[in-house]
Write a protein that holds these residues in place. Sequence first.
Motif, short mmCIF file in Angstrom:
data_model
loop_
_atom_site.label_atom_id
_atom_site.label_comp_id
_atom_site.label_asym_id
_atom_site.label_seq_id
_atom_site.Cartn_x
_atom_site.Cartn_y
_atom_site.Cartn_z
N ARG A 27 8.07 -19.32 -14.49
CA ARG A 27 6.99 -18.36 -14.23
C ARG A 27 5.74 -18.83 -14.96
NH1 ARG A 27 7.92 -13.53 -11.95
NH2 ARG A 27 6.51 -12.30 -13.21
N GLY A 53 -0.50 -8.67 -7.83
CA GLY A 53 0.42 -7.56 -7.56
C GLY A 53 0.85 -6.87 -8.84
N GLU A 54 1.77 -5.91 -8.67
CA GLU A 54 2.23 -5.11 -9.82
C GLU A 54 3.00 -5.95 -10.82
OE1 GLU A 54 3.55 -1.20 -7.24
OE2 GLU A 54 4.54 -3.15 -7.03
N ASP A 55 3.57 -7.06 -10.33
CA ASP A 55 4.40 -7.90 -11.21
C ASP A 55 3.57 -8.87 -12.06
OD1 ASP A 55 3.45 -9.38 -9.07
OD2 ASP A 55 5.28 -10.54 -8.80
N LYS A 80 3.78 -7.87 -4.53
CA LYS A 80 4.01 -8.99 -5.44
C LYS A 80 2.84 -9.98 -5.41
CE LYS A 80 8.15 -10.86 -5.67
NZ LYS A 80 9.37 -11.50 -5.11
N THR A 81 2.65 -10.61 -6.54
CA THR A 81 1.58 -11.61 -6.69
C THR A 81 1.90 -12.85 -5.85
OG1 THR A 81 1.22 -10.81 -8.93
CG2 THR A 81 0.38 -13.01 -8.45
N PHE A 83 2.85 -16.34 -4.82
CA PHE A 83 3.82 -17.18 -5.54
C PHE A 83 3.88 -18.57 -4.89
CE2 PHE A 83 8.19 -18.87 -5.74
CZ PHE A 83 8.37 -18.94 -7.12
N GLN A 101 4.73 -17.93 -1.06
CA GLN A 101 4.82 -16.50 -0.68
C GLN A 101 3.44 -15.90 -0.83
OE1 GLN A 101 7.62 -14.32 -3.09
NE2 GLN A 101 9.27 -15.80 -2.76
N ASN A 103 2.45 -12.83 -0.17
CA ASN A 103 2.56 -11.50 -0.80
C ASN A 103 1.27 -10.69 -0.67
OD1 ASN A 103 5.21 -12.09 -1.37
ND2 ASN A 103 4.78 -12.93 -3.38
#
Length: 304
Positions: A27, A53-55, A80-81, A83, A101, A103
């Motif tokens: 990550r 995103g929230e993550d 989600k951010t 990726f 992704q 997202n």
Amino acid sequence: MKNKTPLAVIGTVAIDEVETPFGKRDRAFGGSASYFSYAASFFTPVSLVAVVGEDFPSEFLKILQEKPIDLSHLKRTSGKTFFWRGKYTYDLNTAETLETQLNVLTEFSPELRFESPPEFLFLANIDPSLQAEVLDQVGRPKARFVACDTMNFWIEKKRPELLKVLARVDGIVINENEARQLAGESNLIRAAQKIHRWGPAKVILKKGEHGVLVFDEGRFFALPGFPLESVFDPTGAGDSFAGALMGYLAKTGDTSFENLKQAVAYGSIVASFTVEDFSLDRLRRLDLKQIEERLGLFRKLSSF
Ligand code: AMP
């Protein structure tokens, strides 16, 4: 909202998973706009237009807050951010994309609230439709100098939209292989000429460790790469090159060919630091003094 930044960028703010011959990070903080804005901020304040995103980890946000980066256009939304998962094998100049992704990027529609629009605008690697939206909102002639980047993903998926963006920019900063793919020409000079005919006056081709080629309306400039003994993670080299280049142009307010040469040299030097560690780690330990010192060495190495 008051905007005192001469430079703005739209691009991705991402969570990356990166593997190089020297290690792996699951990550990692990445994204074209993250590297760009961090690198540009050594030279000038910069506004970042992006979505997460929230993550999206708060530690990553804190990294951007270390520098004069205006985050009022960094939107946080449900989902989600962006990726990206990539891998480098022995040729560190070429990233192999294993997964993308989009997202939160799929639903993103930037709403710019600049009181005084930035004079310098960079449309970093992102969906060309979003690049166009930002360019529409900043508008011409308010944006005095606009440049863009792109990559194979968008050349393959959004070619017509990308060609429309190209017709509206003053410069393009693009990797050599992507320039070949975009132009359908294996020879780089012919590829640059073709891209120039589609719009940008300045075509800047990044050649990884082999340096940079600059075409500016009939004028030509070549710079080698700064020779490095330890390249750890090439991710973000291209974006931090563009960030330092645009940051220097915005700081000096001068887009002449002579000044562009200086800007390209600063871009090369900042990128040479980026690749010395994973993610933004090396840039976080960098200051202008180290940049100037390496630039001095670079001058000696490349003059004859
Ligand atoms: P580079 O400077 O070319 O090495 O760019 C690396 C960054 O680009 C990574 O941190 C990724 O998050 C980001 N990236 C990868 N694929 C895309 C894409 N299709 N659109 C926008 N950004 C991307």
